[in-house]
Design a protein around this motif. Structure first.
Motif, PDB file in Angstrom:
ATOM      1  N   LEU A  80       0.816  -1.222   0.000  1.00 55.67           N
ATOM      2  CA  LEU A  80       0.000   0.000   0.000  1.00 55.67           C
ATOM      3  C   LEU A  80       0.847   1.269   0.000  1.00 55.67           C
ATOM      4  O   LEU A  80       0.702   2.134  -0.865  1.00 55.67           O
ATOM      5  N   VAL A  81       1.749   1.397   0.969  1.00 56.19           N
ATOM      6  CA  VAL A  81       2.576   2.595   1.087  1.00 56.19           C
ATOM      7  C   VAL A  81       3.676   2.605   0.027  1.00 56.19           C
ATOM      8  O   VAL A  81       3.984   3.652  -0.550  1.00 56.19           O
ATOM      9  N   GLY A  82       4.266   1.450  -0.245  1.00 58.39           N
ATOM     10  CA  GLY A  82       5.327   1.364  -1.235  1.00 58.39           C
ATOM     11  C   GLY A  82       4.864   1.800  -2.621  1.00 58.39           C
ATOM     12  O   GLY A  82       5.564   2.538  -3.326  1.00 58.39           O
ATOM     13  N   ASP A  83       3.669   1.356  -3.009  1.00 56.18           N
ATOM     14  CA  ASP A  83       3.124   1.741  -4.312  1.00 56.18           C
ATOM     15  C   ASP A  83       2.821   3.234  -4.354  1.00 56.18           C
ATOM     16  O   ASP A  83       2.975   3.878  -5.402  1.00 56.18           O
ATOM     17  N   THR A  97      -6.300   2.196   8.244  1.00 55.61           N
ATOM     18  CA  THR A  97      -6.170   2.665   9.617  1.00 55.61           C
ATOM     19  C   THR A  97      -5.088   3.736   9.729  1.00 55.61           C
ATOM     20  O   THR A  97      -3.987   3.572   9.224  1.00 55.61           O
ATOM     21  N   ARG A  98      -5.430   4.838  10.393  1.00 57.32           N
ATOM     22  CA  ARG A  98      -4.435   5.865  10.690  1.00 57.32           C
ATOM     23  C   ARG A  98      -3.521   5.348  11.805  1.00 57.32           C
ATOM     24  O   ARG A  98      -3.994   4.938  12.853  1.00 57.32           O
ATOM     25  N   ARG A  99      -2.214   5.343  11.545  1.00 54.81           N
ATOM     26  CA  ARG A  99      -1.275   4.914  12.578  1.00 54.81           C
ATOM     27  C   ARG A  99       0.064   5.630  12.375  1.00 54.81           C
ATOM     28  O   ARG A  99       0.337   6.174  11.292  1.00 54.81           O
ATOM     29  N   MET A 100       0.897   5.623  13.404  1.00 53.40           N
ATOM     30  CA  MET A 100       2.123   6.409  13.394  1.00 53.40           C
ATOM     31  C   MET A 100       3.067   5.991  12.267  1.00 53.40           C
ATOM     32  O   MET A 100       3.676   6.842  11.613  1.00 53.40           O
ATOM     33  N   GLN A 103       2.014   7.608   9.220  1.00 54.15           N
ATOM     34  CA  GLN A 103       2.235   9.048   9.281  1.00 54.15           C
ATOM     35  C   GLN A 103       3.686   9.394   8.941  1.00 54.15           C
ATOM     36  O   GLN A 103       3.962  10.407   8.299  1.00 54.15           O
ATOM     37  N   LEU A 104       4.602   8.546   9.358  1.00 54.58           N
ATOM     38  CA  LEU A 104       6.021   8.779   9.083  1.00 54.58           C
ATOM     39  C   LEU A 104       6.376   8.488   7.628  1.00 54.58           C
ATOM     40  O   LEU A 104       7.379   8.985   7.114  1.00 54.58           O
ATOM     41  N   ALA A 105       5.544   7.687   6.955  1.00 52.75           N
ATOM     42  CA  ALA A 105       5.844   7.284   5.583  1.00 52.75           C
ATOM     43  C   ALA A 105       5.016   8.024   4.540  1.00 52.75           C
ATOM     44  O   ALA A 105       5.316   7.961   3.344  1.00 52.75           O
ATOM     45  N   ALA A 106       3.973   8.730   4.977  1.00 54.39           N
ATOM     46  CA  ALA A 106       3.076   9.400   4.034  1.00 54.39           C
ATOM     47  C   ALA A 106       2.340  10.534   4.744  1.00 54.39           C
ATOM     48  O   ALA A 106       2.493  10.722   5.955  1.00 54.39           O
ATOM     49  N   GLU A 107       1.551  11.290   3.982  1.00 55.61           N
ATOM     50  CA  GLU A 107       0.648  12.278   4.570  1.00 55.61           C
ATOM     51  C   GLU A 107      -0.679  11.583   4.831  1.00 55.61           C
ATOM     52  O   GLU A 107      -1.209  10.888   3.957  1.00 55.61           O
ATOM     53  N   PRO A 220       1.233  11.151  -0.863  1.00 61.39           N
ATOM     54  CA  PRO A 220       2.695  11.178  -0.800  1.00 61.39           C
ATOM     55  C   PRO A 220       3.224  12.252   0.135  1.00 61.39           C
ATOM     56  O   PRO A 220       2.602  13.314   0.314  1.00 61.39           O
ATOM     57  N   VAL A 221       4.374  11.996   0.725  1.00 60.69           N
ATOM     58  CA  VAL A 221       5.020  12.948   1.631  1.00 60.69           C
ATOM     59  C   VAL A 221       5.249  14.281   0.929  1.00 60.69           C
ATOM     60  O   VAL A 221       5.698  14.328  -0.220  1.00 60.69           O
TER      61      VAL A 221
END
Length: 253
Positions: A80-83, A97-100, A103-107, A220-221
């Protein structure tokens, strides 16, 4: 030294002004791409033909508000985040799910629904598996989807249970119904959805979940303009009752 300083400032200014603006790119292309797993009812479901669910409808609403078309890209919980980082889509949606760590890997957008971790079991077995202690034994088979928060919950709190992992989240409730696993780790909305649509399944702890979290959307960040726009649209949805209409449509209310 002064010339060097001026040159560096000029380069920094040019760099700042030419930074990517994903929202601008979306408007220019006329297409909003949404990454979603398609395996998490009632938020995102793909039937090999089309997508449906609450977050699918929200994505269409986002596109309508931006005046662009929407295109869905299938992903997995594991990727999910990698793509997202690889630019395969603009926003990740679908019961996330919103989780820390995210948050560190994306907005992350604002939360839009509060829920908690619960169990899904075969109908009639809710009293047998209504505590962590009862489930956390080697004889109990626990089904989870790979790469999501359900897997992390099981690995943290059900270390003695037999964990059975599935690539596709849709296969886990089927396994519970078939007796292949005893318990599915899931969230309140999904458990209640299956309880309402499949008489062989029963939600456990739906009124007293093990945890409390919120769902949100990932971007994306550094894409603050897109993030702010998404949050603005979500605020307008709440104000005008659009979110409630879509929740009713998708059996969330």
């Amino acid at each position: 030294m002064k010339l060097s300083s001026i040159a560096l400032l000029s380069i920094a200014a040019i760099s700042f002004n030419t930074q990517a603006d994903l929202l601008g790119d979306i408007q220019e292309k006329g297409v909003l791409t949404i990454g979603t797993t398609g395996d998490y009812k009632p938020f995102s479901y793909y039937d090999d033909t089309q997508y449906s669910g609450y977050d699918i409808d929200v994505a269409k609403h986002f596109a309508e508000q931006l005046g662009v078309e929407v295109r869905f890209v299938q992903t997995t919980w594991k990727n999910l985040v990698g793509d997202l980082k690889q630019g395969k889509y603009d926003i990740a949606m679908g019961g996330i799910t919103r989780r820390m760590s995210r948050q560190l890997a994306a907005e992350q957008s604002q939360g839009y629904m509060t829920f908690g971790k619960v169990f899904l079991v075969a109908n009639g077995k809710q009293d047998q598996y209504d505590t962590l202690k009862e489930v956390n034994v080697p004889s109990v088979k626990v089904g989870v989807n790979i790469g999501g928060t359900n897997e992390k919950f099981a690995e943290q709190f059900l270390t003695k249970a037999t964990i059975v992992k599935y690539e596709n989240n849709l296969d886990v409730p089927k396994a519970v119904s078939a007796g292949t696993v005893d318990v599915m780790v899931t969230e309140t909305p999904e458990a209640l959805f299956y309880q309402a649509t499949d008489k062989t399944l029963q939600a456990v702890r739906e009124e007293n979940p093990f945890t409390k979290s919120q769902f949100g959307y990932l971007m994306p960040v550094g894409e603050e303009r897109l993030l702010n726009t998404v949050n603005f649209i979500m605020d307008e949805m709440k104000l005008k009752g659009v979110d409630k209409e879509l929740m009713k449509k998708n059996s969330l209310l």
